[in-house]
Write an enzyme that holds these catalytic residues in place. Sequence first.
Site, mmCIF file in Angstrom:
data_model
loop_
_atom_site.group_PDB
_atom_site.id
_atom_site.type_symbol
_atom_site.label_atom_id
_atom_site.label_comp_id
_atom_site.label_asym_id
_atom_site.label_seq_id
_atom_site.Cartn_x
_atom_site.Cartn_y
_atom_site.Cartn_z
ATOM 1 C CG ASP A 174 -2.166 0.863 0.965
ATOM 2 O OD1 ASP A 174 -2.112 1.727 0.066
ATOM 3 O OD2 ASP A 174 -3.177 0.702 1.669
HETATM 4 C C1 BGC Z 1 -5.059 3.242 0.130
HETATM 5 C C2 BGC Z 1 -5.110 2.327 -1.093
HETATM 6 C C3 BGC Z 1 -4.980 3.172 -2.331
HETATM 7 C C4 BGC Z 1 -3.669 3.937 -2.263
HETATM 8 C C5 BGC Z 1 -3.409 4.805 -3.492
HETATM 9 C C6 BGC Z 1 -3.861 4.169 0.116
HETATM 10 O O1 BGC Z 1 -4.004 5.177 1.070
HETATM 11 O O2 BGC Z 1 -5.062 2.459 1.300
HETATM 12 O O3 BGC Z 1 -6.310 1.612 -1.096
HETATM 13 O O4 BGC Z 1 -5.060 2.366 -3.471
HETATM 14 O O5 BGC Z 1 -3.705 4.800 -1.140
HETATM 15 O O6 BGC Z 1 -4.236 5.897 -3.511
#
Ligand code: BGC
Length: 764
Positions: free
Chosen positions: A708
């Site tokens: 993530d």
């Molecule tokens: C989230 C993800 C997301 C990523 C990119 C993170 O804060 O947990 O689900 O895809 O950001 O925006």
Amino acid sequence: MKKWARILYQPVLPLGENKRVLTGSPEHIEFSRKSATEGMVLLKNENDLLPLSSNVTVALFGIAQFDYVKGGGGSGIVHCAYTRNIYDGLKIKEGEGKIKVYDALSAYYKSEYARLQAEKPETLVGQFDDIEIPGELLASAKKNADVAIINISRYSSEFVDRFSERGDFYLSEMEERMVNTVVDNFSKVVVLLNIGGMIDTEWFYSNNKIGAALLCWQGGQEAGLAAADLLVGDENPSGKLTDTFAKRFSDYPFADNFNESEDYVNYTEDIYVGYRYFETVPGMKERVNYPFGFGLSYTDFEISSPAVDISEGRVRISVDVKNIGSRCGKEVVQVYYSAPQGKLGKPARELAAFKKTRLLSPSEAQTLSLEFDINDMASYDDEGKLFESAYVLEAGEYCFYVGNSVRSTVRADISYKLEEDVLVKQLTRCCAPRDLKERLRSDGTLEPLKAFDAPARRIGSIELPTGDKRGMLTDVVDGKLTIDEFLNQLSIEQMIDMCTDSKCIGVCNTACFGGCEEFGIPPLPTTDGPAGVRVLANDNGVYTTCFPCATQMACSWNEELIYDVARAGAAEVKENNMVIWLTPALNIHRNPLCGRNFEYYSEDPLVSGKAAAAVTKGIQSINIAATVKHFACNNKEINRTNSDSRVSERAIREIYIKGFEIAIKEAEPYCLMTAYNKLNGVRTGANYELITSILRGEWGYKGMVTTDWCTLSLLHEEIIVGGNVKMEGNDKALTLQAYKDGKFTRSDIHQAVKYIVELALKLD
Ligand code: BGC
């Protein structure tokens, strides 16, 4: 089109028929509306109060008729050109002569809403409290309208969790006052819930002055009209709950564990999540208002007694579903099983299969065949009560129940009986708990848990090719070089670059995976979901289609529809020259307070896994990469980067990663995203047992693994356990130093980059 042309040249090439743009197009928006109706759930409908007839005048109460929430916030937000709220939706129906709206009342709400917005421009939708209605206006609404519609909306978002008090899980004092006023003045009252996660339902469940309730969810940009379609009977509700709605917040299993600490969450309820808890643990059945799988229709269905055939390791169940009412409609048939309690203990019911009918006209019938593996009923023995670290079918009787909710089933005549315990699959201990002291048993008592230490393990090294063949990635495409030979030319610095994010291209705002210009490896632009494509329209003027939230799509129980919505969304990803869609998200609804529940499907792993598989197939059908996330046990937002999810291995396997296993085996997603949190003390992005032992080893996952965004483990820690890409937050100098210090090898990073190159090769 030349391979990777979209990424490299960012062309303006629409994908619709006759070269029309699909992104935010009328047909996609219309599809969003249709799919929204199918996921809305009719919870209550006394004396057929709904649908409303054309001579009815409705008075709309609650600021939520304007304070409409199309979807949740954070990375899941979608910037669309407009939204249609409940008032606007009903006004369209008024224009069609299907209902009348008592406008004076709505006009008052509208002007008050505008005033409140001007006063507090920073307040997000769904977060305005309700307002007082002047007595005269109330009296005239009472005089002029036949039916009152109460509107309640809620907002939630990534980064924050919800709260179990008034104003979120419970009605605020103002809302409660409004509800009381309405029921005191109207004999026909309908409730509309524009919410992304569970809230209290007791206030209408137990109030016989409230005749009907429709759970509209956060249904995307056209859901005001979709709800109106249902209210006037242009469409017939066919959504079913994918969660259990309990009487009080405190009825949810170990509800208070959620906020016990910012540093950890004890998953003491173990496998008894959602209906597995309420249907099993003594005394909890009565604490349910609306059970899992429940949802009403304007017509009635008859489900024949199930015919069961057990052969070749499969259970096959066939039923006839007949529409015995007077309107067209769809029904969802659900098959549950009960396994013998044995030594491990089992939930009283577990979902084994489901299917939705087509639209059935009155008197029409359809035969549905549902099937599943006998081995799907096995339980995981994490402490060696029978066979240590193995899936086991315990001796005894396995019964099957077929119906249209977990509570409304018929038991099949035929059951499956086992004389002896059967070892179904021998595995090895993975991700076992260290600090979780006890867990729930099916009888409601607690059992102590053993503590295990996570051994430090890393991936093995591979033999790198010799020779110094040179070439570009297109030479790999043309078969002139193997990927291994190709990768041999890259320097360690280039490989480190590949394993991290590179800058955004075009309208992408979540950065790209890797890329290496010198060797013709394109960077791979990513974009968020799941309710539509997230690009920052304010900056670039691209407005995408906002589809219903994930929970609502799951409530359709319609895998084909879910596939089609995902495919439509993926077309918008492609049209905007991006290739990786950061969706589906399939964390389990463990507790109503998780701020991101709207992005996830269900409390049940089968529903979650099937929905994620359908989404993955839909996205990848046009060669965009799906990304299943967040692997695993990210069920809370507050302090998610440091919070330790303490879970038994059995619950991890049977509940929290089961949906991932289903999606991976059925749909082979090209990408998987690990989570922010720790799992039993180990960060998921740097977790050998999760990534290498289970995901790649046990399940045979061949796709790429990303973290993530900005996780706290370091790139080299992630690579040596099988991770491939660290998105944002990597310190390249530090990673290079780690290489020089011998903390990872060329073979380690070669293996990581290979997955990225393989991903690039799969994409257009
Ligand atoms: C989230 C993800 C997301 C990523 C990119 C993170 O804060 O947990 O689900 O895809 O950001 O925006």
